[in-house]
Design a protein around this motif. Structure first.
Motif, PDB file in Angstrom:
ATOM      1  N   PHE A 113       0.817  -1.213   0.000  1.00 34.55           N
ATOM      2  CA  PHE A 113       0.000   0.000   0.000  1.00 34.55           C
ATOM      3  C   PHE A 113       0.850   1.263   0.000  1.00 34.55           C
ATOM      4  CE2 PHE A 113      -2.850   3.240   1.775  1.00 34.55           C
ATOM      5  CZ  PHE A 113      -3.978   3.034   1.002  1.00 34.55           C
ATOM      6  N   ALA A 114       1.935   1.278   0.779  1.00 38.65           N
ATOM      7  CA  ALA A 114       2.788   2.471   0.854  1.00 38.65           C
ATOM      8  C   ALA A 114       3.421   2.771  -0.502  1.00 38.65           C
ATOM      9  CB  ALA A 114       3.861   2.277   1.918  1.00 38.65           C
ATOM     10  N   LYS A 115       3.909   1.726  -1.159  1.00 38.35           N
ATOM     11  CA  LYS A 115       4.525   1.919  -2.487  1.00 38.35           C
ATOM     12  C   LYS A 115       3.467   2.317  -3.500  1.00 38.35           C
ATOM     13  CE  LYS A 115       8.072   1.343  -5.403  1.00 38.35           C
ATOM     14  NZ  LYS A 115       7.466   1.669  -6.689  1.00 38.35           N
ATOM     15  N   TRP A 116       2.296   1.699  -3.411  1.00 38.53           N
ATOM     16  CA  TRP A 116       1.191   2.058  -4.309  1.00 38.53           C
ATOM     17  C   TRP A 116       0.866   3.543  -4.181  1.00 38.53           C
ATOM     18  CZ3 TRP A 116      -3.499   4.010  -2.456  1.00 38.53           C
ATOM     19  CH2 TRP A 116      -4.496   4.222  -3.421  1.00 38.53           C
ATOM     20  N   TYR A 117       0.785   4.030  -2.946  1.00 41.54           N
ATOM     21  CA  TYR A 117       0.458   5.440  -2.716  1.00 41.54           C
ATOM     22  C   TYR A 117       1.481   6.357  -3.389  1.00 41.54           C
ATOM     23  CZ  TYR A 117      -0.225   9.864  -0.246  1.00 41.54           C
ATOM     24  OH  TYR A 117      -0.424  11.196   0.042  1.00 41.54           O
ATOM     25  N   THR A 118       2.748   6.076  -3.179  1.00 41.88           N
ATOM     26  CA  THR A 118       3.810   6.892  -3.783  1.00 41.88           C
ATOM     27  C   THR A 118       3.752   6.810  -5.307  1.00 41.88           C
ATOM     28  OG1 THR A 118       5.214   6.478  -1.855  1.00 41.88           O
ATOM     29  CG2 THR A 118       6.298   7.307  -3.825  1.00 41.88           C
ATOM     30  N   ASP A 119       3.496   5.626  -5.817  1.00 41.54           N
ATOM     31  CA  ASP A 119       3.399   5.448  -7.273  1.00 41.54           C
ATOM     32  C   ASP A 119       2.274   6.291  -7.870  1.00 41.54           C
ATOM     33  OD1 ASP A 119       5.496   3.661  -7.211  1.00 41.54           O
ATOM     34  OD2 ASP A 119       4.255   1.863  -7.408  1.00 41.54           O
ATOM     35  N   VAL A 120       1.118   6.330  -7.192  1.00 44.13           N
ATOM     36  CA  VAL A 120      -0.018   7.125  -7.690  1.00 44.13           C
ATOM     37  C   VAL A 120       0.320   8.611  -7.664  1.00 44.13           C
ATOM     38  CG1 VAL A 120      -2.419   7.815  -7.252  1.00 44.13           C
ATOM     39  CG2 VAL A 120      -1.767   5.412  -7.084  1.00 44.13           C
ATOM     40  N   VAL A 121       0.931   9.063  -6.574  1.00 43.24           N
ATOM     41  CA  VAL A 121       1.324  10.476  -6.463  1.00 43.24           C
ATOM     42  C   VAL A 121       2.225  10.873  -7.625  1.00 43.24           C
ATOM     43  CG1 VAL A 121       2.670  12.135  -5.107  1.00 43.24           C
ATOM     44  CG2 VAL A 121       1.028  10.640  -3.965  1.00 43.24           C
ATOM     45  N   LYS A 122       3.186  10.015  -7.951  1.00 43.35           N
ATOM     46  CA  LYS A 122       4.143  10.326  -9.011  1.00 43.35           C
ATOM     47  C   LYS A 122       3.530  10.142 -10.397  1.00 43.35           C
ATOM     48  CE  LYS A 122       8.477   9.070  -8.336  1.00 43.35           C
ATOM     49  NZ  LYS A 122       9.644   8.215  -8.013  1.00 43.35           N
ATOM     50  N   ALA A 123       2.781   9.044 -10.595  1.00 46.28           N
ATOM     51  CA  ALA A 123       2.199   8.767 -11.917  1.00 46.28           C
ATOM     52  C   ALA A 123       1.171   9.815 -12.313  1.00 46.28           C
ATOM     53  CB  ALA A 123       1.567   7.374 -11.925  1.00 46.28           C
ATOM     54  N   ALA A 124       0.395  10.289 -11.339  1.00 39.77           N
ATOM     55  CA  ALA A 124      -0.630  11.311 -11.616  1.00 39.77           C
ATOM     56  C   ALA A 124      -0.052  12.722 -11.584  1.00 39.77           C
ATOM     57  CB  ALA A 124      -1.771  11.187 -10.615  1.00 39.77           C
ATOM     58  N   LYS A 125       1.254  12.801 -11.363  1.00 44.02           N
ATOM     59  CA  LYS A 125       1.963  14.094 -11.333  1.00 44.02           C
ATOM     60  C   LYS A 125       1.311  15.081 -10.363  1.00 44.02           C
ATOM     61  CE  LYS A 125       3.680  13.452 -16.033  1.00 44.02           C
ATOM     62  NZ  LYS A 125       3.683  13.935 -17.430  1.00 44.02           N
ATOM     63  N   LEU A 126       1.085  14.580  -9.143  1.00 37.95           N
ATOM     64  CA  LEU A 126       0.492  15.407  -8.091  1.00 37.95           C
ATOM     65  C   LEU A 126       1.562  16.156  -7.315  1.00 37.95           C
ATOM     66  CD1 LEU A 126      -2.107  12.828  -6.742  1.00 37.95           C
ATOM     67  CD2 LEU A 126      -2.536  14.709  -8.317  1.00 37.95           C
ATOM     68  N   ALA A 127       2.671  15.465  -7.052  1.00 36.89           N
ATOM     69  CA  ALA A 127       3.764  16.071  -6.295  1.00 36.89           C
ATOM     70  C   ALA A 127       5.059  15.365  -6.652  1.00 36.89           C
ATOM     71  CB  ALA A 127       3.500  15.963  -4.794  1.00 36.89           C
ATOM     72  N   ASP A 128       6.164  16.066  -6.419  1.00 38.75           N
ATOM     73  CA  ASP A 128       7.477  15.476  -6.653  1.00 38.75           C
ATOM     74  C   ASP A 128       8.376  15.821  -5.480  1.00 38.75           C
ATOM     75  OD1 ASP A 128       9.451  14.063  -7.913  1.00 38.75           O
ATOM     76  OD2 ASP A 128       9.795  15.513  -9.523  1.00 38.75           O
ATOM     77  N   TYR A 129       9.370  14.990  -5.280  1.00 42.53           N
ATOM     78  CA  TYR A 129      10.316  15.257  -4.191  1.00 42.53           C
ATOM     79  C   TYR A 129      11.226  16.414  -4.571  1.00 42.53           C
ATOM     80  CZ  TYR A 129       8.671  10.880  -2.223  1.00 42.53           C
ATOM     81  OH  TYR A 129       7.864   9.897  -1.694  1.00 42.53           O
ATOM     82  N   SER A 130      11.616  17.199  -3.578  1.00 43.27           N
ATOM     83  CA  SER A 130      12.487  18.344  -3.820  1.00 43.27           C
ATOM     84  C   SER A 130      13.838  18.116  -3.155  1.00 43.27           C
ATOM     85  CB  SER A 130      11.853  19.627  -3.260  1.00 43.27           C
ATOM     86  OG  SER A 130      11.964  19.656  -1.846  1.00 43.27           O
TER      87      SER A 130
END
Length: 474
Positions: A13-30
């Motif tokens: 679930f944790a990896k899935w959440y991060t994958d969705v955030v990145k795939a949907a281009k919601l946020a990126d790490y700075s």
């Protein structure tokens, strides 16, 4: 077919959440540790949330203001509970230019001190009250472990701060704003929630009591999603907010504070989304409809433009995807971005006088006449999607809500199928701490309007005072 860039949520679930955030281009790490970049798709959702809530706040008489980002240490120290509560997360500025500051300043973790100091200079009579202010801003809390939207060192939020003539009026405001959040979550975000008071241990530092909105994520973990605090006269006494009352006597004012954050975007992801990416309820989606022309025929593009104009004219956020990419690529991209409705217009369908409507929530495709009332069809479909997302989440919540009568039952639930656990509590903090030994289980809120399920505390077996919802939290 599942999106290959996204880990299955049932697998990790944790990896899935991060994958969705990145795939949907919601946020990126700075490169700023603990802070993220809100990308256009993520910020657009926040803007929509902001617009919906701001409209409601203003209808209730609130006005927006803006306070400084820095708080002098001496100002913080006037109310001891607040600075003690936030000290572990404080970020301090000690140098200005090349010179040490005479007094260090905290980057605001919250703004009670600034509002209270301001109100002390503006309130002198009951005729000045109430003052109903809100600010949209960023805050900073030096979190040790961070995750996009759920817990970052800098995040965006709104914080309402109001000051009142009587305790009754302030408590009514506290409850009113709690209900504003509850309706927002359930009616706009399609997320079922529970509301109630926090225990003394879990309340906001400096509050008389805290009311909370608690949501349950797909994996059974709880998320504190919004809060509303009643301060009574604690801050007004510390900061000297006094007024001449109707008996011409000097009295301290009564205050409230309430807020929600970009954490709500995290809730949207974890409640509704799937292995193909983001799923958004139509009422919060920045882009509600995408029209995908298939082929290069002029008739296809003409109809796409006609539909688009009608939808926009009727208040539906729509656009035509005319990019030079394959239909399959476009479908996958719009799915991962969570656009609720997709209209496909192809030469073959038009030959049969038909078009295709695709739902993002169920991925079902529906053929309708190209001569249909497109506004009516889309409106009906969006209502169905909104309702389905809420009902699906509610059904899952019900399945993950349990009654427990012993610590052994709580432990079994939290270790095998976590969720909301309803259990009786004696009111002793020692029993709260005992519960925390079970995978960090904490009290989410006290249920004041539900009947007791037993007369014994789940921890110690003594006489119970409260029915409490417990859960593992983000």
């Amino acid at each position: 077919m599942k999106n290959k860039a996204i880990t299955s949520r049932d697998e990790d679930f944790a990896k899935w959440y991060t994958d969705v955030v990145k795939a949907a281009k919601l946020a990126d790490y700075s490169n700023v540790k603990g802070c993220v970049i809100l990308e256009p798709n993520g910020y657009a959702i926040w803007e929509k949330m902001q617009a919906e809530l701001d409209k409601k706040f203003k209808l209730l008489g609130h006005q927006n203001v803006y306070m400084p980002v820095l708080i002098p240490e001496s100002l913080l120290k006037k109310e001891g509970e607040l600075i003690a509560g936030f000290a572990p997360e404080g970020a301090w500025v000690t140098i200005g230019g090349n010179k040490p500051l005479e007094e260090r300043m905290m980057i605001r973790p919250t703004s009670e001190t600034l509002f209270s100091d301001y109100y002390a200079s503006k309130v002198s009579s009951y005729r000045d009250l109430p003052l109903l202010y809100n600010q949209w801003c960023n805050v900073m809390r030096w979190e040790k472990e961070t995750r996009p939207f759920l817990r970052t060192r800098e995040f965006l939020w709104q914080e309402g701060h109001t000051v009142h003539e009587t305790a009754k009026e302030a408590e009514e405001e506290t409850l009113q704003m709690l209900n504003v959040y509850r309706h927002f979550f359930e009616d706009i975000l399609a997320i079922p929630v529970i509301t109630g008071k926090k225990t003394e241990k879990e309340k906001f530092a400096g509050a008389e009591y805290t009311c909370t909105v608690e949501a349950l994520m797909y994996n059974g973990v709880s998320l504190q999603s919004a809060t509303s605090h009643y301060f009574g006269q604690k801050f007004s006494k510390a900061y000297g907010i006094q007024f001449l009352n109707r008996e011409n006597k000097l009295e301290n004012a009564y205050q409230t504070s309430w807020g929600c954050t970009t954490r709500m975007i995290g809730a949207l992801i974890m409640v509704h989304s799937d292995d193909n990416g983001l799923v958004l309820p139509p009422r919060i989606a920045p882009r509600q409809v995408v029209i995908v022309p298939i082929g290069t025929d002029e008739e296809v593009f003409t109809l796409a433009d006609q539909y688009n104009k009608k939808l926009i004219a009727n208040g539906i956020s729509s656009f035509v995807d005319k990019t030079e990419r394959s239909p399959g690529f476009k479908f996958a991209e719009h799915e991962v971005n969570g656009i609720p409705v997709r209209i496909e217009i192809g030469v073959r369908d038009l030959a049969e006088n038909m078009i295709t409507l695709a739902r993002r929530d169920t991925r079902e495709k529906i053929k309708v006449s190209k001569d249909c009332d497109i506004v009516e069809e889309v409106s009906h479909l969006m209502s169905a999607i909104q309702q389905n997302l809420f009902e699906s989440a509610k059904k899952r919540n019900d399945e993950k809500t349990f009654n427990a009568f012993t610590l052994e039952e709580v432990e079994k639930i939290m270790n095998t199928q976590p969720g909301f656990v309803k259990a009786m509590w004696c009111g002793d903090e020692a029993c709260e701490l005992k519960m925390k030994e079970i995978r960090g289980t904490k009290s989410r809120c006290i249920l004041e309007n539900e009947p007791a399920i037993s007369n014994k505390c789940v921890c110690c077996g003594k006489e119970a005072k409260h029915l409490v919802v417990w859960g593992i939290q983000y």
